[in-house]
Design a protein around this motif. Structure first.
Motif, PDB file in Angstrom:
ATOM      1  N   LEU A 265     -79.481  64.863  35.310  1.00  0.00           N
ATOM      2  CA  LEU A 265     -79.421  63.643  35.947  1.00  0.00           C
ATOM      3  C   LEU A 265     -80.657  62.660  35.655  1.00  0.00           C
ATOM      4  O   LEU A 265     -81.543  63.117  35.509  1.00  0.00           O
ATOM      5  CB  LEU A 265     -79.263  63.555  37.379  1.00  0.00           C
ATOM      6  N   ASN A 266     -80.320  61.420  35.411  1.00  0.00           N
ATOM      7  CA  ASN A 266     -81.144  60.476  35.304  1.00  0.00           C
ATOM      8  C   ASN A 266     -81.625  59.987  36.751  1.00  0.00           C
ATOM      9  O   ASN A 266     -80.803  59.483  37.464  1.00  0.00           O
ATOM     10  CB  ASN A 266     -80.874  59.359  34.450  1.00  0.00           C
ATOM     11  N   PRO A 267     -82.868  60.166  36.956  1.00  0.00           N
ATOM     12  CA  PRO A 267     -83.296  59.643  38.481  1.00  0.00           C
ATOM     13  C   PRO A 267     -83.325  58.115  38.834  1.00  0.00           C
ATOM     14  O   PRO A 267     -83.338  57.498  39.734  1.00  0.00           O
ATOM     15  CB  PRO A 267     -84.612  60.202  38.661  1.00  0.00           C
TER      16      PRO A 267
ATOM     17  N   TYR B 284     -76.429  55.201  43.434  1.00  0.00           N
ATOM     18  CA  TYR B 284     -75.109  54.651  44.053  1.00  0.00           C
ATOM     19  C   TYR B 284     -75.405  54.219  45.430  1.00  0.00           C
ATOM     20  O   TYR B 284     -74.763  53.038  45.532  1.00  0.00           O
ATOM     21  CB  TYR B 284     -74.306  55.828  43.869  1.00  0.00           C
ATOM     22  N   LEU B 285     -76.079  54.563  46.338  1.00  0.00           N
ATOM     23  CA  LEU B 285     -76.248  54.200  47.591  1.00  0.00           C
ATOM     24  C   LEU B 285     -77.423  53.097  47.511  1.00  0.00           C
ATOM     25  O   LEU B 285     -77.267  51.873  47.774  1.00  0.00           O
ATOM     26  CB  LEU B 285     -76.662  55.121  48.775  1.00  0.00           C
TER      27      LEU B 285
ATOM     28  N   LEU C  72     -82.190  57.596  42.483  1.00  0.00           N
ATOM     29  CA  LEU C  72     -81.300  58.341  42.972  1.00  0.00           C
ATOM     30  C   LEU C  72     -81.902  59.553  43.873  1.00  0.00           C
ATOM     31  O   LEU C  72     -81.231  60.071  44.610  1.00  0.00           O
ATOM     32  CB  LEU C  72     -80.783  59.244  41.619  1.00  0.00           C
ATOM     33  N   SER C  73     -83.299  59.633  43.680  1.00  0.00           N
ATOM     34  CA  SER C  73     -83.854  60.664  44.786  1.00  0.00           C
ATOM     35  C   SER C  73     -83.859  59.926  46.233  1.00  0.00           C
ATOM     36  O   SER C  73     -83.685  60.904  47.201  1.00  0.00           O
ATOM     37  CB  SER C  73     -85.801  60.577  44.405  1.00  0.00           C
TER      38      SER C  73
ATOM     39  N   GLU D 222     -76.957  70.286  45.084  1.00  0.00           N
ATOM     40  CA  GLU D 222     -76.274  69.011  45.428  1.00  0.00           C
ATOM     41  C   GLU D 222     -76.350  68.062  44.048  1.00  0.00           C
ATOM     42  O   GLU D 222     -75.454  67.619  43.744  1.00  0.00           O
ATOM     43  CB  GLU D 222     -77.191  68.206  46.423  1.00  0.00           C
ATOM     44  N   CYS D 223     -77.216  68.294  43.486  1.00  0.00           N
ATOM     45  CA  CYS D 223     -77.060  67.613  41.981  1.00  0.00           C
ATOM     46  C   CYS D 223     -76.441  68.210  41.058  1.00  0.00           C
ATOM     47  O   CYS D 223     -75.722  67.182  40.402  1.00  0.00           O
ATOM     48  CB  CYS D 223     -78.876  67.935  41.198  1.00  0.00           C
TER      49      CYS D 223
END
Length: 330
Positions: free
Chosen positions: A214-216, A220-221, A231-232, A309-310
């Motif tokens: 994943l790219n951090p 989305y939120l 993303l973190s 989760e990732c």
């Protein structure tokens, strides 16, 4: 399992051959085993050089830096060792599609607020006066599915958190006064604990993201922005009630954290070194806690749940499996 290294003292972090060394007046010169380290948290004033940074990069070790007050300043995020251009394109596509972005964001909030509710219900069976908060959170959660924009969704999440925080004084039996959440700066012990714990959670999630494709920076939120790993922030929302808040309740209710573990000056409050060490020890133990995963039918640690989760998010982004955020089953 690799471990996290917390450095609370002042000194120098250096590399000699293939070993890291911490030199300080307090502890002298101590080696830090590289093969056993996945991340380093710097809380003291530490000197280091590019030779060390290169070494950390070669060994895929993330370095998180915290300021004098114990709050997150930034991270050294080594060059990605699992890059995937294909996944990056798909990750961006999900962000640019408003419907898809909102769907992922809603699921994150569904997971986070479920876990918040679980905490309040847990304590409502042990303390009087929390049933009202359970009902209010349950009612507000119904609005998650009707949110039409990220902004509306964030509004629902904010109202749920306000209800949740207003229940804190009952959960901790009034051992500390806590009326409102203040962050910049925290103005009382509970706000200091929340800010410190959330920073630790954010850094830990970042380390776990680093060990996936994943790219951090694509989230989305929270809105992706300059100079932050948003993303973190997204994934941390799910785990803050499970890990950070439960540590706070436990530390305060068991009187492991007391007034003497905080320093206060000019309207701000922060954990002193003794307080940070206590919190770090509990945080480490919580991440290492093992539970039986019903779907995998095997035992996993809380830290492993973050990595899982990732992976779930990756499967959703690749249209392999619908994303379902972690909801506490225990």
């Amino acid at each position: 399992m690799k471990r996290s290294v917390y450095i609370n003292t002042n000194g120098r972090l250096s590399r000699k051959d293939n070993t890291l060394y911490l030199e300080s007046e307090t502890y002298g010169k101590k080696p830090i085993p590289v093969n056993n380290t996945q991340e380093i948290f710097l809380f003291g004033e530490i000197d280091l050089n590019t030779r060390l940074i290169n070494f950390l990069g070669q060994n895929n070790i993330t370095l998180h830096v915290f300021n004098y007050y114990g709050y997150y300043s930034g991270s050294f995020y080594p060059r990605e060792h699992l890059p995937s251009g294909f996944l990056l394109v798909k990750q961006v596509e999900k962000y640019k599609d408003e419907y898809e972005r909102l769907k992922i964001a809603k699921e994150i909030i569904n997971g986070a607020t479920h876990n918040i509710l679980k905490n309040v219900k847990y304590y409502s069976n042990r303390k009087e006066g929390l049933d009202e908060y359970v009902e209010r959170i349950e009612n507000e959660r119904k609005n998650v599915k009707d949110a039409k924009t990220i902004s509306e969704l964030m509004g629902v999440e904010g109202r749920i958190r306000n209800i949740y925080y207003s229940a804190f004084e009952i959960i901790i039996d009034g051992k500390f006064e806590f009326k409102n959440r203040t962050m910049n700066p925290p103005d009382n012990p509970i706000n200091a604990l929340i800010s410190f714990g959330n920073s630790m959670m954010y850094s830990t999630v970042l380390t776990e993201i680093y060990n996936t494709q994943l790219n951090p920076t694509i989230s989305y939120l929270h809105e992706p922005g300059e100079r932050r790993f948003s993303l973190s922030l997204d994934i941390s929302e799910i785990f803050k009630p499970i890990i950070v808040d439960r540590i706070i309740f436990s530390l305060v209710n068991q009187k492991m954290i007391r007034e003497e573990h905080f320093d206060q000056e000019l309207g701000m409050c922060y954990l002193n070194e003794k307080g940070r060490v206590i919190f770090q020890r509990e945080f480490d133990e919580k991440l290492a806690t093992i539970i039986k995963h019903p779907k995998l039918n095997r035992s996993v640690s809380y830290r492993r749940l973050v990595r899982l989760e990732c992976y779930k998010l990756i499967k959703h982004i690749l249209d392999e499996e619908e994303y379902e955020a972690l909801k506490m089953w225990w």
